[in-house]
Design an enzyme around this catalytic site. Structure first.
Site, PDB file in Angstrom:
ATOM      1  N   SER A  69      -6.867  -4.449   9.938  1.00  0.00           N
ATOM      2  CA  SER A  69      -7.488  -4.393   8.607  1.00  0.00           C
ATOM      3  C   SER A  69      -6.443  -4.285   7.509  1.00  0.00           C
ATOM      4  O   SER A  69      -5.320  -3.825   7.739  1.00  0.00           O
ATOM      5  CB  SER A  69      -8.437  -3.189   8.515  1.00  0.00           C
ATOM      6  OG  SER A  69      -9.418  -3.243   9.514  1.00  0.00           O
ATOM      7  N   GLN A  70      -6.860  -4.682   6.302  1.00  0.00           N
ATOM      8  CA  GLN A  70      -5.999  -4.551   5.123  1.00  0.00           C
ATOM      9  C   GLN A  70      -5.669  -3.063   4.907  1.00  0.00           C
ATOM     10  O   GLN A  70      -6.553  -2.208   5.027  1.00  0.00           O
ATOM     11  CB  GLN A  70      -6.777  -5.092   3.916  1.00  0.00           C
ATOM     12  CG  GLN A  70      -6.022  -5.014   2.614  1.00  0.00           C
ATOM     13  CD  GLN A  70      -6.858  -5.527   1.441  1.00  0.00           C
ATOM     14  OE1 GLN A  70      -7.902  -6.138   1.635  1.00  0.00           O
ATOM     15  NE2 GLN A  70      -6.394  -5.261   0.254  1.00  0.00           N
TER      16      GLN A  70
END
Ligand code: SAM
Length: 220
Positions: A69-70
């Protein structure tokens, strides 16, 4: 993560500091979250050929059609969990193991479930070598981990079509579930808090984009 060189150089540390400052500017306030993100070397969760992408505030492919994920999203979800030392936390969607390592770094006891065999095996092998003592399980996160329930906190790191009942059941009273919900292009970041009397209180925190939470592997 398939890189056997666990070096964390001065340069990596500098890039990480910059990334953490950019996340702070985007609105993350919990110092414990920011400290953990500065401590955990995100580049170790990348294949060696892609190290230059590790300190951009972006999601990145990790194989098996999945992503790490970011960083901002990791920070946002973690902040919503209000982690305290000793919290027993369940993560659904181990992926690279980065989010689980952030939770471990914050003093949580972390249990994490992954349904992709290749990602599960990789995380199980590498997390202990990096010093992150996370209990990783192969299975379907929709069902949670009844044998180890109840949990203080639960985090789902893939987009779910709805809040699985098993996850709400496996929360302790006073516990918090953070889960992105929606089947469309983006999901509504949702918190479900179990009140002391067992009732559930739901709140929303803006839209994010996640890969979908998938059903039982046997149904693929
Ligand atoms: N938390 C991860 C990290 O730090 O790298 C990123 C997670 S990635 C956005 C979502 C993960 O959820 C993928 O690894 C995917 O295989 C997993 N997943 C999808 N459906 C699942 C399910 N039903 N049970 C467990 N894991 C699932």
């Amino acid at each position: 993560m398939t890189d056997h060189n666990f070096a964390d150089t001065f340069r990596h540390k500098g890039l990480r500091k910059k990334l953490v400052e950019s996340i702070r500017l985007k609105g993350i306030r919990d110092e414990n979250v920011l400290k953990a993100m500065e401590a955990v070397p995100r580049h170790l969760f990348f294949d060696s050929g892609f190290l230059e992408f590790a300190y951009e505030d972006k999601a990145f492919p990790i194989g098996a059609g999945q992503t790490i994920s970011q960083p901002y999203t990791v920070a946002f979800q973690t902040e919503l969990l209000h982690i305290k030392r000793g919290d027993k936390v369940l993560e659904v969607g181990t992926g690279s193991g980065y989010q689980a390592s952030i939770l471990y770094q914050m003093g949580a006891k972390v249990f994490s479930i992954e349904r992709q065999r290749v990602l599960f095996s990789r995380a199980k092998e590498y997390l202990p070598k990096m010093g992150y003592s996370v209990k990783v399980f192969f299975g379907d996160g929709y069902k949670g981990l009844p044998a180890f329930a109840p949990f203080d906190k639960i985090i789902v790191t893939a987009g779910a079509p709805y809040v699985p009942e098993a996850l709400a059941e496996q929360l302790k009273p006073g516990g918090i579930l953070v889960i992105p919900v929606d089947e469309g292009d983006s999901q509504l970041m949702t918190t479900v808090e179990k009140l002391p009397d067992g009732r559930l209180r739901t709140d929303h925190h803006g839209r994010f984009r996640f890969v979908p939470l998938l059903g039982d592997k046997a149904n693929d």
